[in-house]
Scaffold this active site. Sequence first.
Site, PDB file in Angstrom:
ATOM      1  N   TYR A 154      15.359   6.961 -14.257  1.00  0.00           N
ATOM      2  CA  TYR A 154      15.702   6.555 -12.898  1.00  0.00           C
ATOM      3  C   TYR A 154      15.244   7.633 -11.918  1.00  0.00           C
ATOM      4  CZ  TYR A 154      18.652   2.985 -15.009  1.00  0.00           C
ATOM      5  OH  TYR A 154      19.102   1.905 -15.736  1.00  0.00           O
ATOM      6  N   SER A 155      14.499   7.228 -10.900  1.00  0.00           N
ATOM      7  CA  SER A 155      14.100   8.168  -9.860  1.00  0.00           C
ATOM      8  C   SER A 155      15.337   8.657  -9.118  1.00  0.00           C
ATOM      9  CB  SER A 155      13.144   7.493  -8.870  1.00  0.00           C
ATOM     10  OG  SER A 155      11.935   7.145  -9.506  1.00  0.00           O
ATOM     11  N   CYS A 337       3.661   4.112  -7.490  1.00  0.00           N
ATOM     12  CA  CYS A 337       4.765   4.227  -8.432  1.00  0.00           C
ATOM     13  C   CYS A 337       5.480   2.898  -8.550  1.00  0.00           C
ATOM     14  CB  CYS A 337       5.743   5.312  -7.972  1.00  0.00           C
ATOM     15  SG  CYS A 337       7.094   5.597  -9.106  1.00  0.00           S
ATOM     16  N   GLU A 377       2.023   6.440 -11.139  1.00  0.00           N
ATOM     17  CA  GLU A 377       3.119   6.450 -12.110  1.00  0.00           C
ATOM     18  C   GLU A 377       3.661   5.028 -12.180  1.00  0.00           C
ATOM     19  OE1 GLU A 377       6.123   9.824 -12.739  1.00  0.00           O
ATOM     20  OE2 GLU A 377       7.227   8.372 -11.542  1.00  0.00           O
ATOM     21  N   TYR A 379       4.754   1.453 -14.777  1.00  0.00           N
ATOM     22  CA  TYR A 379       5.306   1.090 -16.089  1.00  0.00           C
ATOM     23  C   TYR A 379       5.319  -0.422 -16.242  1.00  0.00           C
ATOM     24  CZ  TYR A 379       9.267   0.740 -12.894  1.00  0.00           C
ATOM     25  OH  TYR A 379      10.055   0.447 -11.815  1.00  0.00           O
TER      26      TYR A 379
END
Length: 379
Positions: A154-155, A337, A377, A379
């Site tokens: 988690y950012s 991101c 970044e 996912y």
Amino acid sequence: HAAMIARPVILLGFLAGASAFLSGPSPVAFRNGRSMALSQKLQMVTIPKVPYDGAAVTGPSGPTLPGDGDLDFLEAKPYWDQSDVKVNVAKQKNPHIGKIVSVQRMVGPSAPGETCNIIIDHAGKLPYWEGQSYGVLPPGIDPKRNKPYGVRLYSIASTRYGDDKTGKTTTLCVRRATYWCPELKADDPAKKGVCSNYLCDAKPGDEVKLTGPSGKVMLMPEDDVTNTYIMVATGTGIAPFRSFLRRLFGEASPAGKNFKGLAWLFLGVANKDALLYDEEFQVYLRQNPDKMRLDYALSREGPLNKAGGKMYIQDKVEEYSDEVFDALDKGAHIYFCGLKGMMPGIQDMLKGVCAKKGLNFEEYLEGIKKNGQWHVEVY
């Protein structure tokens, strides 16, 4: 320390699903419209799991201003030196045990889904920088692997000092992941997101296993005080950018005191009730009209793109393509991101802009990658 060289930085964050982008209304008109929407809809919804007391985040996570004195006890020397940024202080085999301080629902009743502001006490033993992430190990056994659940990243949404400015807490912005079953015509609890539901259901005092911090790709370069940061986020992708804005405008940190550039935030969510940290951003905007810009994109409430469809991220970036390419030519950094499914649309848009400018996209991209300007970044 290149203090005299202008080097704008463009930050594009795409997290928590695709959303439309468009220029938002003025802060005052927007705020009034939002209040009306809340009052009209409060009686039409079921009570959410986490008590709802307004979309405003209160307590330590509410709006803050620098105040008197200096906040510098966690700074590097000099403060912009990132050579000693720590990663993986706590690992999965030996996680740090943090404690939940608070869990607060932070979206209105008509927002799709539930997003929570979660403060965790790490006792100062898991220091981090703005732009880094924590890992969370949810309890229980993964039935698919018959092993404990793995780490979920988690950012971090707070600065290194935490929202209470003690340097001992961190804040996460977490959307509860649910799965709508078309046959049941309801959320299927068997398919809900394990970690996000664990965090959103947590109570003060609960222990939570933490790993990290992780990542250096999203760090905010501070060696040039005239930097321009353009931040584009959807949903909980606001997390790292909220930490940036709080550091620049909400604390008496050396980065904030010396900042002479521009921070420009685009936030895309479904509707007004789904806005995140709006009250805080409005305070920063009023206090720093020459250093901050704020544009909201409400995909279910807003104008369409030039083709008559919803304005997705690549459409909005294309509107500013001349400025983006000009900034990159001057050394800007561009950050991506979030969900990897967004990258094809972005790259197609950039390829189209390159063609119009007579540039070879592959060569251009290779050039800015080689210069260290391209940060992804996903996912």
